[in-house]
Enzyme design. Sequence first.
Site, PDB file in Angstrom:
ATOM      1  CB  CYS B  50      -0.921  -0.016   1.284  1.00  0.00           C
ATOM      2  SG  CYS B  50      -1.377   1.377   1.849  1.00  0.00           S
ATOM      3  CB  CYS B  53       0.849   1.834   4.322  1.00  0.00           C
ATOM      4  SG  CYS B  53      -0.938   1.437   4.162  1.00  0.00           S
TER       5      CYS B  53
END
Lengths: 530, 132
Positions: B50, B53
């Site tokens: 991600c 993230c």
Amino acid sequence: MSVLSFVKRSAGIACRTVTIQHRKSLNNIRLTSIRLFSSNGESFEYDLVVIGGGSGGLACAKEAVQFGKKVAVLDFVKPSPQGTKWGLGGTCVNVGCIPKKLMHQASLLGEAIHDSQAYGWEFENPQSVKNNWSKLVESVQNHIKSVNWVTRVDLRDKKVEYINGLGYFKDVHNVVAILKNKTERVLNAKHVVIAVGGRPRFPDIPGAIEHGISSDDIFSLDREPGKTLVVGAGYIGLECAGFLKGLGYDATILVRSIVLRGFDQQMAEVVKASMEEKGVHIKMGTKPKSIEKLEDGRLLVKYAFNDKPDEVITDTFNTVLFAIGRNALVEDLQLKSAGVEVIDGKIDVDRNSKTNVDNIYAVGDVLYKKPELTPVAINAGRIIARHLFNDSDEIMDYDDVATTVFSPLEYGCVGLSEEVATERYGADNIEVYHAYYKPTEFFVPQRSVRYCYLKAVALREGDQRVVGLHFIGPVAGEIIQGFAVALKSGLTMKVLKTTVGIHPTVAEEFTRLLITKRSGLDPTPATCCS
Amino acid sequence: MLKNCVKMIVKHHVKGWNEFEALVTKLETEKKPINVFFSGDKDESGKSWCPYCNQAYPVITKVVETAPPESHFITVEIDRPFWKDLENPFRKDTRTHLVFLPTLLRWKGAQRLDGSQAANPDLVEMLFEDED
């Protein structure tokens, strides 16, 4: 890095950065303080200080930073007499439009549950369906808290400094923030915007402040409201009584003189009648005299009819809610120190939203004779920022602002009331089209259509320009918003009549308005589809 | 300084919903603030699938060190197939109701940052410091 980018932006708009002092504030809000110099050499810590973090103040502050300005917003909520307090965002978010709409929705859902049985929904013990007040309050308050948080994130993200302090004027360019720990912080500002809003008023009768609540308290009330007396029949009073009744509580309204002052009075009467049909008790021409707390915790209210002031009527309630009007919060501002004039407890502004003092502006509910509506404040707030920092000559247009009363059967309107139109143009020069209508979805559950009513107030001559639209029925707010655009665009009855409706909707009723009041014909429809 | 080190925020690291729910249910009873960082899990090189993230991780890791000591901080790693299932409990449970990864939130509070907000040090700092 953020300092650098800020300096760059400041430089672009003819402000010179001179000193950078390091000052680590408690909240780490801003590590640097930059003094700004205007072209004539005067120096200010802030380009703009906004007193009041409600709809208008925040809109103004956020718009101002778009132009690279250094902006601080002060917000502070004094607890209500009952001790209720809340976070950043002002009346609308915390104790106004937002919780009101949610409780209205809760009340409508109760009706929908009832109606659903006619539509084939089955559930056990339909009679036992009831609203859980504390669950409702929890949901409403959780939503408000998340809006408070998002507001703070937005401010931080946009680099608007938020100061949780009560502001007052030291002089025209210096605003003092009284912080939570009672220390004071002076904010030196080139421009100041007053956006302090208002708070509910309490009557001067025994027990009112001690035992009464207001719209400041109802949306977070930690106990069931129970049998409730609402004092006041402006839109706040009607809405509160309406949703309380819809949630299953006995509701009574004491009305001093008229319902919905300032609104079209024929429509106000229809709203009132529709509420009475739903079981709200409305006592016209009455005034409360006193409130006492009984030993069992209930409230003993004494009231009387205006024409028989000596015949005291007593009744007991679990809750007494005052909705008799709101006062602007000018008291704490020490406006004299800045020379800002106060008229009838409010602040008057010119077409640019400027007060009588050159660098001080005002916006929102604190304004003298302006509509107290969130979108009005937001628009005006943004326009102030553009005027101050982007050389905009745009002015706030206060005409034809649409609004809606979220009574159980909603009332939406835009433009003039019939009485104002009559007064302005003369009865002979206006034509009023009206109709009762029957929402399709009301038939199946046999809901009353008695008070579904709308009217258009138009000039009589030519194509008949529409000057006012009024609608009572479901989702009135959603309907009147679109028609407000049409009205502001110069809508005529000719255009309205040639507009093809969407069937079956309630909004299409505006395209079916054929009967004038002058004709004396019955405005009740025969069938739905012809 | 030493005192500060001793009273540091308590950090936890879990993978997946079950581990997270078990831990948070246990910690809740302490009545201390719990901040949770929901993020995509990482491969051997320490990178998550991600992207946001990866941006948020170093920012949050740094801010956590200065966060109020009397609190818990949970990092939750979620694998990609699990997250992509729109019916997964991180999305569906009313207590988490996640829409984005990463999300940094105060457990049972209104404070929540998601997507690129979780990589903004100002905002992350505000979340950790915010009192309920």
